[in-house]
Design an enzyme around this catalytic site. Sequence first.
Site, mmCIF file in Angstrom:
data_model
loop_
_atom_site.group_PDB
_atom_site.id
_atom_site.type_symbol
_atom_site.label_atom_id
_atom_site.label_comp_id
_atom_site.label_asym_id
_atom_site.label_seq_id
_atom_site.Cartn_x
_atom_site.Cartn_y
_atom_site.Cartn_z
ATOM 1 N N ASP A 354 0.621 -1.177 0.055
ATOM 2 C CA ASP A 354 0.012 0.017 -0.106
ATOM 3 C C ASP A 354 0.754 1.141 -0.102
ATOM 4 O O ASP A 354 1.876 1.389 0.849
ATOM 5 C CB ASP A 354 -0.745 -0.196 1.356
ATOM 6 C CG ASP A 354 -1.773 1.154 1.379
ATOM 7 O OD1 ASP A 354 -2.619 1.158 0.603
ATOM 8 O OD2 ASP A 354 -1.581 2.036 2.446
ATOM 9 N N GLU A 390 1.485 -0.534 -4.993
ATOM 10 C CA GLU A 390 0.817 0.561 -5.442
ATOM 11 C C GLU A 390 1.607 1.705 -5.508
ATOM 12 O O GLU A 390 2.023 2.469 -4.496
ATOM 13 C CB GLU A 390 -0.295 0.941 -4.403
ATOM 14 C CG GLU A 390 -1.290 2.100 -4.577
ATOM 15 C CD GLU A 390 -2.273 2.169 -3.429
ATOM 16 O OE1 GLU A 390 -3.316 2.406 -3.679
ATOM 17 O OE2 GLU A 390 -1.614 2.274 -2.217
#
Length: 724
Positions: A354, A390
């Site tokens: 993330d 990401e």
Amino acid sequence: MDKPVIKTARPVWPGKPCPLGATWDGEGVNFALFSEHATKVELCLFDTHGRREIERIAMPQQTDFIWHCYLPRERPGLLYGYRVHGPYRPEQGHRFNPNKLLLDPYARCATNRLRWHDAHFGYKIGAKHADLSFDWRDNAVLMPKSQVVDDHFDWGNDRPPATAWSDSLIYELHVKGFTKLHPEVPEKQRGTYAALAHPAVLKHLHQLGVTAVELMPIHAFVDDRHLVENGRSNYWGYNSLGYFMPDARYAASDDPVGEFKSMVKALHKAGIEVILDVVYNHTAEGNHLGPTLSFRGIDNAAYYRLMPDNLRYYRDYTGCGNTLNMMHPHVLQLIMDSLRYWVTEMHIDGFRFDLAATLAREAHEVDRFGAFFDIIQQDPVLARVKLIAEPWDLGEGGYQVGNFPARWSEWNAKYRDAVRAYWKGDGSLIGDLASRLTGSSDLYAHNGRRPYASVNFITAHDGFTLHDLVSYEKKHNEANGEKNQDGESNNLSWNCGVEGATDDPDVLALRARQKRNLLTTLFLSQGVPMLLAGDEMGRSQQGNNNGYNQDNETSWINWSLSPADTDFLAFVSRIVALRKAHPIFRRESFFQPHGLVSGEKNILWFNPDGLEMSDAEWDLGFARCLGMYLAGDAIGEVNERGEQVRDDDFLLLINAHHEPIPFQIPGFRGRMRWRVVVDTTAPELVSAEKQYARGNLVTLQGRSLILLQQSLPTAKQAGATATP
């Protein structure tokens, strides 16, 4: 709060500084905790219910900033926490407060849930100088307790599926939401790790062709106080506090570690990899006004990135209040130890990081040659797992799509945006669409990466579902309690003429066709497709594009399918099977310049007149229709045995214009007739009844896609070349 009764009769040995955490060796438990700036560390032991502190032990040894001790005869199940002494000087970056019980950053398991109270804060809430004040209250009774575990598990003959990147289909799901309403899963198991191992769930994944499930965060996390006080929760879980713990709220049993391992074992047996969505960029402790739960109280100045000109405040590249300090060696060690633990002990097959751009920041800028990537690159354990970034964060220069190093794949947001905009009907996009269909070499080829560096997706947990993407033009997030101001406003969505639910048959037919267009494009593109769980079954969140706090039927998948949902599931399964059957859609290398392989073109682009696209035509703003030819006998790759990979020929015709466009079949010397294998206006098509020869006109209906196929040429035909 009542003060605990403390006993001191337990024998305490010096112990060892390695490994960190609480480690049972069969005879006792070794405890080790890093704190560079602490003056004293106390190990606190609790009764079997975690309600009463029964002993407090000053850890007798410190080695290279590691505080450690050994308790002989202790066993798994023992509950504990830490109190760390040191200066409370926020303006100098130190926030020690021994009145606060702290969770072990290396704990494998924890009991109880955090109960919010002002006592969790190191300062007096409401004080004149806020966090510069000091709070004397003890929070132990309200805190989760770390628990010693026995890591032994009978893995049997478990082996990682080790699916090749080019053969992968990733399925992003939420552990609870995926099975909470599944009628075939026993009610007590729904929404848990055990449910993901249920035969009915495995059957669905297998029939869909999934090769890897990507689990939204399962590291132990905290529900934000403001959400709890408003009757909500942090449903998505991007608020980690324990990087070694599978969150107990997803366990059907009182053994979340064992249950998680059993889930992984069952998925592996079904040939499905397990990828974890991990949040190493920030923690649940928030900014300078956040609670003291673990890292902040153990060593705030070491674990967090602080503002250099005022150490009271935190650098925030994540929008969540703080950023872990990747420039500190012990923070890097924490992350690497966590990653290795999940691979070696939990048999995880990969990670999706993330806001990974945050992990790449050194002094300030994102640096793809930074320490984080260096240590991952050389690690032998992580060399065998999938790594997905990401590739952005909220800081300056944080959008890094295409800039991660070799061995990394990325969520390709440019793919998402190009495909959404194209099928919405925006102009001047056929050139960008062609790049995305062929693996985004413009983003990934410059540093030696392959098409599978691009994880292609139309939708993900963050944003509209596929059904809502074609049903809503505006977000409808009122239920989140933030006055519809949260969530992305630019969704590149189109409601097909009516906002939200409708009974209009024409609108419903158009929406269904648009969903088929979008997913067919996804599965026929080079790169790795990622499907959001439930999109294959028409899942809707009623226009909510930010369901992070919706732990209810808004986010849970509805397994009671309408006839239209059942038909769409069957269609998606057929497209996935088509991709799996044909290596031409799963290339391991980019097309060569001009598409040449041994003098023959293996990719050609055509306009509706059946002529090869000119340079000028790529820039026409009104152009919304094109054809892509893939030559199966000129793929230019070899299989694992060194044999040339060959396949059938395919011709993909796509039309995002709202009106029909006749498309002339290009002329191919020595080629046979083309048969239609996919037509998004006729989703039930599974036969070869529709066939076309060169020069024939194919009427492409408005907003539709057709895929034509020719069988693999015979040896006699193999020498024929394609000519427009």
